[in-house]
Design an enzyme around this catalytic site. Structure first.
Site, short mmCIF file in Angstrom:
data_model
loop_
_atom_site.label_atom_id
_atom_site.label_comp_id
_atom_site.label_asym_id
_atom_site.label_seq_id
_atom_site.Cartn_x
_atom_site.Cartn_y
_atom_site.Cartn_z
N CYS A 1 122.75 67.77 -29.55
CA CYS A 1 122.04 68.64 -28.62
C CYS A 1 121.13 67.87 -27.67
CB CYS A 1 121.21 69.68 -29.38
SG CYS A 1 119.90 68.98 -30.40
N ARG B 1 115.14 76.52 -32.98
CA ARG B 1 114.42 75.39 -33.56
C ARG B 1 112.95 75.77 -33.76
NH1 ARG B 1 114.14 69.93 -30.14
NH2 ARG B 1 112.61 71.13 -28.96
N HIS C 1 108.63 65.10 -14.16
CA HIS C 1 108.73 66.45 -13.59
C HIS C 1 109.77 66.51 -12.48
CE1 HIS C 1 105.38 67.43 -15.97
NE2 HIS C 1 104.40 67.14 -15.15
N ARG D 1 110.67 56.80 -23.60
CA ARG D 1 111.50 57.25 -22.49
C ARG D 1 110.69 57.85 -21.35
NH1 ARG D 1 113.02 62.90 -24.03
NH2 ARG D 1 112.06 63.30 -26.04
N ASP E 1 115.40 61.55 -28.88
CA ASP E 1 114.46 60.87 -29.77
C ASP E 1 115.13 59.79 -30.60
OD1 ASP E 1 111.93 61.79 -29.18
OD2 ASP E 1 112.08 63.55 -30.46
N GLU F 1 116.94 62.95 -35.77
CA GLU F 1 116.34 62.36 -34.57
C GLU F 1 115.69 61.01 -34.85
OE1 GLU F 1 114.26 65.61 -32.10
OE2 GLU F 1 114.02 66.27 -34.16
N ARG G 1 114.53 76.07 -27.74
CA ARG G 1 113.29 75.30 -27.89
C ARG G 1 112.10 76.25 -27.86
NH1 ARG G 1 116.05 71.97 -23.79
NH2 ARG G 1 116.68 69.98 -24.70
#
Length: 575
Positions: free
Chosen positions: A506, A337, A194, A469, A459, A435, A301
């Site tokens: 992207c 997407r 965050h 990650r 990804d 991905e 997204r």
């Protein structure tokens, strides 16, 4: 005495200021028994604390809505959702009644039970929720104990402040925006934590994952954050301070110069046009896209329409969001997407306990397993295509069967809309995200079925290197320029170009200027990134010559040694 602390560089820039230490966890609470007549008042005290924290989070979200990065609203919504969960708001009351204990102790006991469950499962999504639960409980406990909010600054400092904390919740990070905050340093966190995401969105330098910064730094110590190298310098000598002040001024001047590139055509020195697209999460993000005059939206997204709420968005709500973006972009392309839920993102009420959600029911797999939800979204996207140049993109493809099934669903949605005499673009382009290594290695399956491709490097790197990650214990192994990763990206770009299909990147790599020339040399001509990164990447493009880069990158892709590879990329960027 001057010394350095090393961490992860997650938000670039240089910050100089005085340390402001955030009170560490208040979760070591006393346990005491209550007389029977005090049990119900104690429950009322807990309810009051929950209500106050709920109001505080809602207020922070509302006050920050205009200037905060779009992801932040979703993060705060997750904390509000946790706060409303019966496991947090009701179970402690049962403990108070059963054990006649104080509210703080009951709340922490319940939190520890939940944390133990998360620790036993050990996967990315639940680990992320574990941190959120702790942050929410800590906020309530602080209220119960009469402690000030994390974001309140003690006293007034004339100099900019560096916030130093064990960890920061998204609400804490937002709360500091009212003060003169120069940077963030935290013990915990990784590139996708965050604090990292909020700091990047606010263009504030940050170093996370420093482990012991909160213990080693004292209040009002002079601190320098080098956000590009992941270094925190405490009590620098005058020479070091002068050097970094000069570098900070140079960086600020460079940023102001970048604004002049807004209307400059993105083309290389040898005349190759490059498309610079933006990634967005919410319809409101279009304002940022237009500020930098992006060529379009390469990734919308849509999952952020679904997260942090009790009910799913219906077709009309989704349609209005997609339509507003299509109209605002005035004929420029918008790639929407379809729902990418799972692993690090989950719908309320739809979470499944999986041994490893990153390898489980997520993205296109989830959508195909929920046909009505998928059909509703497809109808909304198709309806929006009547109002602009909309493209539809399928996430995390692995085989042709998934594409065929998804295309059948698209056709079904079209048939329904035709029967209802709803207008849509009959020729809407449908593409897919590469991905997963399997998709990159078996590209032909997708080249035959789709109109365009987009490489999701985040990804792709994670799955290629078997590195989560979001896990700070292995975050240092997450390497965008590992030889295997670079070959998969290059192979995908070259395969798509040979087939005459447009291909974009992207993922995070697209927005990192140090990788711009590398990707250009691989043949990439479409980049999609956060709007704030577009002008810096454009500057790199204007200085590059793709004819020269292609030969250099071809040689580079034959190299297996990581250090030699890094040296070659550095030379490409210098030349």
């Amino acid at each position: 005495m001057s010394f350095c602390i090393h961490g992860l560089a997650v938000s670039y820039g240089i910050a100089i200021g005085r340390a402001h230490l955030v009170s560490q966890a208040t979760l070591e609470v006393s346990h005491y028994l209550l007389p029977g007549k005090h049990v119900e008042p104690e429950i009322a005290r807990l309810e009051e604390a929950l209500s106050e924290v709920r109001a505080e989070l809602s207020g922070i979200k509302a006050s920050a809505a205009a200037g905060a990065p779009s992801e932040v609203g979703a993060f705060v919504d997750v904390h509000l959702m946790i706060l409303a969960d019966p496991l947090i708001c009701d179970e402690p009351k049962s403990l108070i009644r059963a054990h006649r204990c104080n509210a703080e102790w009951a709340l922490v006991q319940q939190m520890e039970r939940l944390v133990e469950q998360f620790d036993a499962i050990e996967d990315a999504y639940l680990r992320e929720r574990r941190a959120d639960v702790i942050q929410v409980v800590e906020r309530v406990v602080k209220y119960l104990m009469g402690h000030p909010r994390s974001g309140r600054v003690r006293g007034k400092l004339d100099e900019p402040m560096i916030v130093v904390a064990h960890d920061l919740s998204p609400a804490d990070t937002l709360d500091y925006r009212q003060h003169q905050i120069a940077g963030f340093v935290t013990d915990l966190g990784g590139p996708t934590s965050h604090t990292a995401i909020v700091a990047r969105g606010l263009n504030i330098p940050a170093v996370v994952g420093s482990h012991h910064a909160r213990e080693l730094i004292r209040d009002e110590d002079m601190i320098i954050i080098d956000g590009s190298r992941g270094i925190v310098i405490i009590d620098p000598d005058q020479r070091t301070l002068d050097e970094y002040q000069l570098r900070a001024r140079e960086l600020e001047l460079e940023r102001s110069k970048l604004k002049r590139l807004k209307t400059t055509r993105a083309a290389t020195l040898d005349g190759e046009d490059i498309a610079l697209l933006a990634n967005i999460e919410l319809a409101a993000d279009v304002a940022q896209v237009r500020e930098v005059d992006a060529d379009g939206i390469g990734l919308f997204r849509t999952e952020f329409l679904f997260l942090g709420r009790d009910t799913l968005p219906n077709e009309d709500e989704q349609f209005e969001a997609y339509r507003s973006v299509a109209q605002a972009m005035k004929g420029r392309p918008i790639t929407i997407r379809t729902l990418d839920i799972g692993a690090d993102k989950g719908l309320k009420g739809a979470q499944r306990i999986e041994p490893n959600p990153a390898l489980g029911l997520r993205a296109i797999r989830y959508c195909l397993s929920e046909p009505q939800l998928f059909l509703t979204q497809l109808r909304a996207i198709l309806r929006a295509s009547h109002f602009g140049r909309v493209r539809l993109m399928l996430p995390m493809l692995v085989n042709g069967h998934e594409v065929d099934h998804a295309l059948e669903m698209v056709e079904k949605a079209k048939e329904q809309l035709r029967a209802e005499k709803q207008k849509f673009d009959e020729g809407i382009e449908i593409g897919g995200m590469i991905e997963v290594p399997a998709a990159a290695l078996a590209l032909g399956v997708f080249l035959k079925r789709l109109s365009f491709l987009s490489i999701g490097t985040n990804d792709l790197i994670q799955y290629t290197l078997a590195v989560d990650r979001t896990d700070e214990a292995v975050a240092h192994l997450y390497d965008p320029i590992h030889p295997a990763v670079l070959r998969l990206i290059a192979q995908t770009i070259q395969g798509a170009r040979r087939a005459g299909l447009p291909v974009a990147v992207c993922g995070a790599m697209a927005g990192e200027p140090q990788y711009t020339r590398l990707l250009l040399g691989m043949g990439l001509r479409e980049f999609s990134m956060h709007p704030s990164q577009i002008l810096e990447v454009k500057q790199e493009i204007l200085r590059a010559e793709v004819g020269d880069l292609a030969m250099k990158v071809m040689r580079l892709l034959r190299v297996d040694e990581p250090e030699k590879l890094r040296d070659m990329i550095a030379r490409i960027n210098e030349g």
